[in-house]
Design a protein around this motif. Structure first.
Motif, mmCIF file in Angstrom:
data_model
loop_
_atom_site.group_PDB
_atom_site.id
_atom_site.type_symbol
_atom_site.label_atom_id
_atom_site.label_comp_id
_atom_site.label_asym_id
_atom_site.label_seq_id
_atom_site.Cartn_x
_atom_site.Cartn_y
_atom_site.Cartn_z
ATOM 1 N N GLN A 18 -9.804 0.455 -65.540
ATOM 2 C CA GLN A 18 -9.275 -0.644 -66.329
ATOM 3 C C GLN A 18 -7.890 -1.050 -65.824
ATOM 4 O OE1 GLN A 18 -10.560 -2.449 -68.717
ATOM 5 N NE2 GLN A 18 -12.457 -1.333 -69.165
ATOM 6 N N TYR A 19 -7.697 -2.356 -65.633
ATOM 7 C CA TYR A 19 -6.389 -2.899 -65.252
ATOM 8 C C TYR A 19 -5.929 -3.843 -66.355
ATOM 9 C CZ TYR A 19 -2.987 -6.095 -63.161
ATOM 10 O OH TYR A 19 -1.873 -6.867 -62.924
ATOM 11 N N ALA A 20 -4.668 -3.710 -66.773
ATOM 12 C CA ALA A 20 -4.109 -4.604 -67.786
ATOM 13 C C ALA A 20 -2.617 -4.761 -67.525
ATOM 14 C CB ALA A 20 -4.351 -4.063 -69.186
ATOM 15 N N SER A 21 -2.129 -5.998 -67.563
ATOM 16 C CA SER A 21 -0.713 -6.264 -67.315
ATOM 17 C C SER A 21 -0.296 -7.558 -67.992
ATOM 18 C CB SER A 21 -0.445 -6.347 -65.811
ATOM 19 O OG SER A 21 0.914 -6.652 -65.561
ATOM 20 N N GLN A 22 0.824 -7.511 -68.705
ATOM 21 C CA GLN A 22 1.371 -8.705 -69.343
ATOM 22 C C GLN A 22 2.257 -9.433 -68.341
ATOM 23 O OE1 GLN A 22 0.559 -9.358 -72.613
ATOM 24 N NE2 GLN A 22 1.513 -11.360 -72.503
ATOM 25 N N LYS A 23 2.042 -10.735 -68.163
ATOM 26 C CA LYS A 23 2.810 -11.480 -67.174
ATOM 27 C C LYS A 23 3.299 -12.808 -67.746
ATOM 28 C CE LYS A 23 0.369 -9.478 -63.255
ATOM 29 N NZ LYS A 23 1.501 -8.580 -62.904
ATOM 30 N N LYS A 48 1.484 -22.842 -67.588
ATOM 31 C CA LYS A 48 2.579 -21.874 -67.614
ATOM 32 C C LYS A 48 2.645 -21.223 -68.996
ATOM 33 C CE LYS A 48 5.439 -24.236 -64.172
ATOM 34 N NZ LYS A 48 6.719 -24.930 -63.907
ATOM 35 N N GLY A 49 3.078 -19.960 -69.030
ATOM 36 C CA GLY A 49 3.192 -19.257 -70.299
ATOM 37 C C GLY A 49 2.991 -17.764 -70.164
ATOM 38 N N GLN A 50 2.783 -17.101 -71.306
ATOM 39 C CA GLN A 50 2.575 -15.662 -71.354
ATOM 40 C C GLN A 50 1.078 -15.353 -71.289
ATOM 41 O OE1 GLN A 50 4.905 -13.210 -71.642
ATOM 42 N NE2 GLN A 50 6.720 -14.506 -71.847
ATOM 43 N N TYR A 51 0.727 -14.374 -70.442
ATOM 44 C CA TYR A 51 -0.681 -14.021 -70.285
ATOM 45 C C TYR A 51 -0.882 -12.512 -70.213
ATOM 46 C CZ TYR A 51 -1.777 -18.898 -69.261
ATOM 47 O OH TYR A 51 -1.932 -20.265 -69.351
ATOM 48 N N LEU A 52 -2.036 -12.094 -70.719
ATOM 49 C CA LEU A 52 -2.476 -10.718 -70.525
ATOM 50 C C LEU A 52 -3.552 -10.753 -69.438
ATOM 51 C CD1 LEU A 52 -2.607 -7.710 -71.275
ATOM 52 C CD2 LEU A 52 -4.364 -8.304 -72.974
ATOM 53 N N ILE A 88 -13.675 -9.415 -61.595
ATOM 54 C CA ILE A 88 -13.332 -10.621 -62.355
ATOM 55 C C ILE A 88 -11.995 -10.362 -63.026
ATOM 56 C CG2 ILE A 88 -13.963 -12.139 -64.262
ATOM 57 C CD1 ILE A 88 -16.881 -11.343 -63.812
ATOM 58 N N VAL A 89 -11.024 -11.218 -62.785
ATOM 59 C CA VAL A 89 -9.723 -11.101 -63.430
ATOM 60 C C VAL A 89 -9.677 -12.094 -64.589
ATOM 61 C CG1 VAL A 89 -7.222 -11.301 -63.159
ATOM 62 C CG2 VAL A 89 -8.610 -10.400 -61.284
ATOM 63 N N ARG A 90 -9.357 -11.580 -65.763
ATOM 64 C CA ARG A 90 -9.299 -12.417 -66.967
ATOM 65 C C ARG A 90 -7.843 -12.597 -67.373
ATOM 66 N NH1 ARG A 90 -14.721 -12.159 -68.381
ATOM 67 N NH2 ARG A 90 -15.760 -10.315 -67.523
ATOM 68 N N MET A 91 -7.487 -13.835 -67.679
ATOM 69 C CA MET A 91 -6.122 -14.183 -68.085
ATOM 70 C C MET A 91 -6.169 -14.799 -69.477
ATOM 71 S SD MET A 91 -5.496 -15.762 -64.332
ATOM 72 C CE MET A 91 -7.264 -15.636 -64.052
ATOM 73 N N GLU A 92 -5.626 -14.089 -70.453
ATOM 74 C CA GLU A 92 -5.678 -14.539 -71.835
ATOM 75 C C GLU A 92 -4.282 -14.934 -72.301
ATOM 76 O OE1 GLU A 92 -7.248 -12.998 -76.221
ATOM 77 O OE2 GLU A 92 -7.718 -11.875 -74.395
ATOM 78 N N GLY A 93 -4.129 -16.214 -72.663
ATOM 79 C CA GLY A 93 -2.843 -16.721 -73.107
ATOM 80 C C GLY A 93 -2.786 -16.878 -74.616
ATOM 81 N N VAL A 94 -1.902 -17.754 -75.075
ATOM 82 C CA VAL A 94 -1.725 -17.989 -76.503
ATOM 83 C C VAL A 94 -2.897 -18.808 -77.041
ATOM 84 C CG1 VAL A 94 -0.230 -19.010 -78.267
ATOM 85 C CG2 VAL A 94 0.774 -17.892 -76.267
ATOM 86 N N THR A 97 -6.335 -20.268 -75.061
ATOM 87 C CA THR A 97 -6.128 -20.443 -73.623
ATOM 88 C C THR A 97 -6.620 -19.216 -72.868
ATOM 89 O OG1 THR A 97 -4.163 -21.795 -74.061
ATOM 90 C CG2 THR A 97 -4.446 -20.957 -71.826
ATOM 91 N N LYS A 98 -7.688 -19.390 -72.124
ATOM 92 C CA LYS A 98 -8.259 -18.280 -71.364
ATOM 93 C C LYS A 98 -8.757 -18.766 -70.003
ATOM 94 C CE LYS A 98 -9.890 -15.644 -75.390
ATOM 95 N NZ LYS A 98 -11.061 -15.029 -76.057
ATOM 96 N N TYR A 99 -8.604 -17.916 -69.009
ATOM 97 C CA TYR A 99 -9.097 -18.216 -67.669
ATOM 98 C C TYR A 99 -9.774 -16.967 -67.126
ATOM 99 C CZ TYR A 99 -5.592 -21.955 -67.996
ATOM 100 O OH TYR A 99 -4.828 -23.034 -68.401
ATOM 101 N N ARG A 100 -10.660 -17.157 -66.158
ATOM 102 C CA ARG A 100 -11.269 -16.022 -65.464
ATOM 103 C C ARG A 100 -11.499 -16.419 -64.010
ATOM 104 N NH1 ARG A 100 -17.477 -15.978 -67.922
ATOM 105 N NH2 ARG A 100 -17.754 -18.245 -67.871
ATOM 106 N N LEU A 101 -11.313 -15.466 -63.140
ATOM 107 C CA LEU A 101 -11.430 -15.730 -61.706
ATOM 108 C C LEU A 101 -12.180 -14.583 -61.047
ATOM 109 C CD1 LEU A 101 -10.591 -17.526 -59.275
ATOM 110 C CD2 LEU A 101 -8.528 -16.119 -59.077
#
Length: 254
Positions: free
Chosen positions: A236-241, A223-227, A196-202, A205-209
């Motif tokens: 553990q995988y973590a990347s700011q995009k 669009k925006g900044q996400y962890l 499961i990939v989690r995308m946490e924004g400002v 704003t959160k998404y999971r896939l």
């Protein structure tokens, strides 16, 4: 003799040039590795004399691999695509725009097929809590799959929800408006584990896939900044995009 000296001189020049780029191709003529030779063809100067030897060699190696591969081998499709490219061009090197166009067309074909079938075409093995990730083979240490229930829930979407999601993804793929507030993210899971990939924004704003092992998935996000975070086979995988245009993210590769 002059021609031999000239050839050796050219080879020395191109080997030094490659080494300056951080890659040592001094023994590339001895290589039996498809990916290593393929990388050389992408990096080497167009006039490097070793190309005339290595390009036909790697093409034969690819043909042999495809011929002897297991029907379920995931690498066969990649080999076929690389072979097709090498028949048309000096290497498999493509521009960023070309890569995006290829990915986009594949995604459009996939989601059109799913829309026509009125269901997901993704084949996967459901997760169970008993699935474990071996984190230390020598000590035989393992941890349970704590995301199993959540993964299965995310994959078990209703036909209506799947249709709405597919239509949204297709609209995003066809939308070339740079001012659009949303864009698509394609994530490839190259590992042997469901993730499961989690995308946490400002703010909130959160998404999971959820993405099956050796599979891929797409999601349309603001669009925006996400962890981006994920647990890939226990790691553990973590990347700011910064998401300002469609991107592809690959996890679990070697």
């Amino acid at each position: 003799m002059k021609k031999v000296l000239l050839l050796l001189g050219c080879m020395f020049f191109f080997m030094v040039s490659a080494q300056k780029k951080g890659k040592d191709y001094s023994d590339i003529l001895k290589s039996k590795n498809i990916y290593e030779i393929n990388a050389f063809l992408r990096d080497a100067h167009p006039d490097d004399p070793r190309r005339s030897v290595l390009k036909p060699r790697v093409m034969e190696m690819m043909k042999e691999y495809i011929k002897n591969a297991h029907p379920a081998d995931q690498k066969v499709k990649d080999m076929q695509e690389m072979l097709a490219m090498l028949r048309r061009r000096p290497s498999t090197k493509i521009t960023f725009d070309e890569m995006n166009a290829i990915i986009k067309q594949k995604q459009i074909a996939k989601y059109k097929a799913e829309l026509a079938a009125k269901q997901s075409t993704t084949v996967f093995t459901p997760s169970t809590a008993q699935n474990t990730y071996v984190v230390n083979a020598n000590a035989n240490a393992a941890i349970p799959n704590t995301e199993a229930e959540e993964f299965n829930m995310l994959m078990a979407v209703s036909p209506v929800e799947h249709k709405n999601r597919t239509v949204k993804i297709l609209n995003s793929l066809f939308d070339n408006d740079p001012n659009a507030k949303e864009c698509i993210v394609l994530i490839r899971n190259k590992s042997d584990c469901n993730i499961i990939v989690r995308m946490e924004g400002v703010g909130t704003t959160k998404y999971r896939l959820a993405i099956p092992a050796q599979g891929e998935g797409s999601i349309v996000i603001d669009k925006g900044q996400y962890l981006f975070t994920s647990l890939v086979c226990g790691a553990q995988y973590a990347s700011q995009k910064t998401i300002e245009r469609p991107i592809m993210v690959a996890l679990g590769g070697q």
